[in-house]
Design a protein around this motif. Structure first.
Motif, PDB file in Angstrom:
ATOM      1  N   GLY A   1       0.801  -0.711  -0.085  1.00 54.25           N
ATOM      2  CA  GLY A   1      -0.056   0.256  -0.033  1.00 54.25           C
ATOM      3  C   GLY A   1       0.681   1.232  -0.083  1.00 54.25           C
ATOM      4  N   ALA A   2       1.704   1.076  -1.335  1.00 56.30           N
ATOM      5  CA  ALA A   2       2.867   2.646  -0.782  1.00 56.30           C
ATOM      6  C   ALA A   2       3.219   3.761  -1.977  1.00 56.30           C
ATOM      7  N   LEU A   3       1.374   3.139  -2.758  1.00 55.11           N
ATOM      8  CA  LEU A   3       1.340   3.918  -3.663  1.00 55.11           C
ATOM      9  C   LEU A   3       1.668   5.694  -3.231  1.00 55.11           C
ATOM     10  N   THR A   4       1.459   6.835  -3.812  1.00 57.74           N
ATOM     11  CA  THR A   4       1.164   8.092  -3.659  1.00 57.74           C
ATOM     12  C   THR A   4      -0.330   7.815  -3.002  1.00 57.74           C
ATOM     13  N   HIS A   5      -1.284   7.527  -3.250  1.00 60.18           N
ATOM     14  CA  HIS A   5      -2.898   7.950  -3.763  1.00 60.18           C
ATOM     15  C   HIS A   5      -3.161   6.803  -1.544  1.00 60.18           C
ATOM     16  N   GLU A   6      -2.349   5.648  -1.861  1.00 61.81           N
ATOM     17  CA  GLU A   6      -3.240   4.556  -0.938  1.00 61.81           C
ATOM     18  C   GLU A   6      -2.445   4.561   0.494  1.00 61.81           C
ATOM     19  N   GLU A   7      -3.505   4.917   0.938  1.00 60.32           N
ATOM     20  CA  GLU A   7      -3.198   4.789   2.913  1.00 60.32           C
ATOM     21  C   GLU A   7      -3.390   2.710   3.382  1.00 60.32           C
ATOM     22  N   ALA A   8      -2.822   2.491   3.769  1.00 61.22           N
ATOM     23  CA  ALA A   8      -3.068   0.876   5.132  1.00 61.22           C
ATOM     24  C   ALA A   8      -2.930   0.911   5.973  1.00 61.22           C
TER      25      ALA A   8
ATOM     26  N   TYR B   1      -0.804   1.415  10.896  1.00 61.05           N
ATOM     27  CA  TYR B   1      -1.758   2.484   9.576  1.00 61.05           C
ATOM     28  C   TYR B   1      -0.719   2.998   9.172  1.00 61.05           C
ATOM     29  N   SER B   2      -1.205   3.190   7.913  1.00 62.30           N
ATOM     30  CA  SER B   2       0.862   3.944   7.578  1.00 62.30           C
ATOM     31  C   SER B   2      -0.108   5.447   6.396  1.00 62.30           C
ATOM     32  N   PRO B   3       0.495   6.130   6.382  1.00 63.59           N
ATOM     33  CA  PRO B   3      -0.376   6.982   5.903  1.00 63.59           C
ATOM     34  C   PRO B   3       0.171   7.366   4.127  1.00 63.59           C
ATOM     35  N   ALA B   4      -0.648   7.305   3.068  1.00 64.94           N
ATOM     36  CA  ALA B   4      -0.357   7.652   1.726  1.00 64.94           C
ATOM     37  C   ALA B   4       0.745   7.573   1.232  1.00 64.94           C
ATOM     38  N   GLY B   5       1.262   6.760   0.584  1.00 66.58           N
ATOM     39  CA  GLY B   5       2.643   6.706  -0.373  1.00 66.58           C
ATOM     40  C   GLY B   5       4.009   6.196   0.492  1.00 66.58           C
ATOM     41  N   VAL B   6       3.337   5.888   1.796  1.00 72.25           N
ATOM     42  CA  VAL B   6       4.445   5.314   2.728  1.00 72.25           C
ATOM     43  C   VAL B   6       4.661   3.649   3.236  1.00 72.25           C
ATOM     44  N   GLY B   7       3.500   2.978   3.724  1.00 72.27           N
ATOM     45  CA  GLY B   7       3.483   1.545   3.220  1.00 72.27           C
ATOM     46  C   GLY B   7       3.472   0.645   4.213  1.00 72.27           C
TER      47      GLY B   7
ATOM     48  N   HIS C   1      -7.292  16.506   3.085  1.00 69.10           N
ATOM     49  CA  HIS C   1      -8.290  17.760   4.630  1.00 69.10           C
ATOM     50  C   HIS C   1      -8.186  18.934   3.637  1.00 69.10           C
ATOM     51  N   PRO C   2      -8.897  19.066   3.132  1.00 66.46           N
ATOM     52  CA  PRO C   2      -9.124  21.057   2.364  1.00 66.46           C
ATOM     53  C   PRO C   2      -8.412  21.873   3.094  1.00 66.46           C
ATOM     54  N   GLN C   3      -8.262  21.927   4.550  1.00 68.87           N
ATOM     55  CA  GLN C   3      -7.770  22.834   5.078  1.00 68.87           C
ATOM     56  C   GLN C   3      -5.717  22.387   5.156  1.00 68.87           C
ATOM     57  N   GLY C   4      -5.483  20.869   4.519  1.00 67.32           N
ATOM     58  CA  GLY C   4      -4.150  20.228   4.691  1.00 67.32           C
ATOM     59  C   GLY C   4      -3.778  19.267   5.908  1.00 67.32           C
ATOM     60  N   LEU C   5      -4.774  19.635   6.555  1.00 70.61           N
ATOM     61  CA  LEU C   5      -4.484  18.288   7.892  1.00 70.61           C
ATOM     62  C   LEU C   5      -4.063  17.091   7.190  1.00 70.61           C
ATOM     63  N   GLU C   6      -2.902  16.467   7.854  1.00 69.38           N
ATOM     64  CA  GLU C   6      -2.167  15.196   7.996  1.00 69.38           C
ATOM     65  C   GLU C   6      -2.495  15.108   8.790  1.00 69.38           C
ATOM     66  N   PRO C   7      -2.279  12.848   7.770  1.00 71.54           N
ATOM     67  CA  PRO C   7      -2.685  11.858   9.051  1.00 71.54           C
ATOM     68  C   PRO C   7      -0.993  11.636   9.419  1.00 71.54           C
TER      69      PRO C   7
ATOM     70  N   LEU D   1      -9.010  10.667  16.642  1.00 70.55           N
ATOM     71  CA  LEU D   1     -10.579  10.468  15.791  1.00 70.55           C
ATOM     72  C   LEU D   1     -10.006  12.457  16.267  1.00 70.55           C
ATOM     73  N   GLU D   2      -9.627  12.555  14.745  1.00 68.55           N
ATOM     74  CA  GLU D   2      -9.269  13.723  14.349  1.00 68.55           C
ATOM     75  C   GLU D   2      -9.625  13.638  12.395  1.00 68.55           C
ATOM     76  N   GLU D   3      -9.991  15.074  12.381  1.00 71.51           N
ATOM     77  CA  GLU D   3     -10.463  15.488  11.144  1.00 71.51           C
ATOM     78  C   GLU D   3      -9.177  15.208  10.292  1.00 71.51           C
ATOM     79  N   ALA D   4      -7.682  15.223  10.502  1.00 68.38           N
ATOM     80  CA  ALA D   4      -7.059  14.840   9.790  1.00 68.38           C
ATOM     81  C   ALA D   4      -6.667  12.982   8.633  1.00 68.38           C
ATOM     82  N   PHE D   5      -7.575  11.924   9.848  1.00 69.10           N
ATOM     83  CA  PHE D   5      -7.626  10.786   9.401  1.00 69.10           C
ATOM     84  C   PHE D   5      -8.893  10.739   8.346  1.00 69.10           C
ATOM     85  N   ASP D   6      -8.913  10.044   7.380  1.00 68.03           N
ATOM     86  CA  ASP D   6     -10.632   9.762   6.627  1.00 68.03           C
ATOM     87  C   ASP D   6     -10.694   8.587   6.663  1.00 68.03           C
TER      88      ASP D   6
END
Length: 294
Positions: free
Chosen positions: A107-114, A143-149, A172-178, A207-212
């Motif tokens: 799950g390491a593609l730039t658009h994938e979270e795993a 949990y892995s953020p997008a692009g890490v795997g 996130h529309p305001q740039g929050l990142e997991p 339970l944070e908005e950064a996580f989708d």
């Protein structure tokens, strides 16, 4: 005029049965089980699975097959759910061998979270997300953020099973990142679900908005149920690891039990009752904290 057939030479040479040997024990007849070859069915073919594409599915153990997943070695992996059925995610279950490992992160593609979860067994699994590595045992997750795997390696040669999950990350529309998360769900206390004392929930991720997305455990006491038949934009993948339940899917009731996997699509009607003498519990995924793109 009828003629009596003349005996052939073969008939003339037929041996005479010795009546004194008729009591000699003979080998028992070969049973059905003894003639069944490995891989051949021993009974009528049957499968409780139900697939309603773009709506819901119940995937039972009877029909699972092993899938080759490039980069995952010495592990019997089965794809339980994918976009081919109408889902917005991919979920797998895998039985780990003594040398189970990844050759490159899953799950390491730039658009994938795993996400990875150690479902059961005695395995000690070394899991790496980016620059962080931790040892996971039963109940452990990462949990892995997008692009890490996620990379993993069995360290003690013991058996175990894992759930693997990936979905397309929505920024996130305001740039929050997991961020990377490690933990063990056995250390997380249950809380009452929607204020009901007989239905309980645990959260894997903050339970944070950064996580989708999030992963949860939902557990029903015997006889407990959802408080409504839900219809919502979120979809779920649910792996039942304990007990039995009856589930309403698009206003039809289905019996489900331990080791079944459920996929519930967006706006699919859904609700469950715990039945039997033990809790009815499953680990499930949810997309969250984002508006809908049009």
């Amino acid at each position: 005029m009828f003629l009596t057939p003349k005996a052939s030479d073969q008939d003339k040479q037929a041996p005479i049965v010795d009546s004194t040997k008729r009591g000699t024990p003979q080998p028992p007849p070969t049973t059905h089980e003894e003639t069944t070859m490995p891989g051949y069915p021993a009974d009528l073919l049957s499968n409780r699975s139900i697939v309603k594409r773009d709506s819901f599915a119940i995937i039972t153990p009877e029909g699972r097959v092993i899938n080759t997943i490039p980069g995952i070695k010495d592990a019997q992996m089965t794809i339980l759910c994918s976009p081919k059925i109408g889902a917005g995610f991919v979920q797998l279950i895998g039985k780990l061998g003594q040398t189970a490992h990844t050759e490159f992160p899953y799950g390491a593609l730039t658009h994938e979270e795993a996400f990875i979860y150690v479902l059961d067994g005695d395995v000690e699994l070394e899991v790496t997300v980016g620059e962080k590595t931790e040892m996971l045992t039963q109940g452990g997750y990462a949990y892995s953020p997008a692009g890490v795997g996620i990379g993993f390696k069995s360290k003690n040669g013991k058996e175990g099973r894992i759930l693997l999950y990936k979905q397309r990350y929505i920024p996130h529309p305001q740039g929050l990142e997991p961020y990377a998360v490690f933990g063990n769900i056995n250390d997380v206390p249950f809380r009452d679900y929607d204020g009901m004392a007989n239905v309980h929930v645990k959260d894997f991720l903050p339970l944070e908005e950064a996580f989708d997305m999030n992963m949860h455990i939902l557990s029903f006491d015997p006889g407990a149920s959802h408080n409504i038949v839900e219809t919502h934009v979120q979809e779920h993948g649910a792996y039942i690891y304990e007990g039995q339940g009856t589930y309403n899917l698009d206003n039809e009731w289905y019996l489900t039990k331990k080791e079944d996997f459920l996929w519930m699509g967006a706006f699919s009607l859904q609700a469950g009752y715990g039945i039997g003498r033990e809790p009815f519990s499953y680990i499930y995924s949810k997309d969250c904290n984002r508006d809908v793109e049009i």
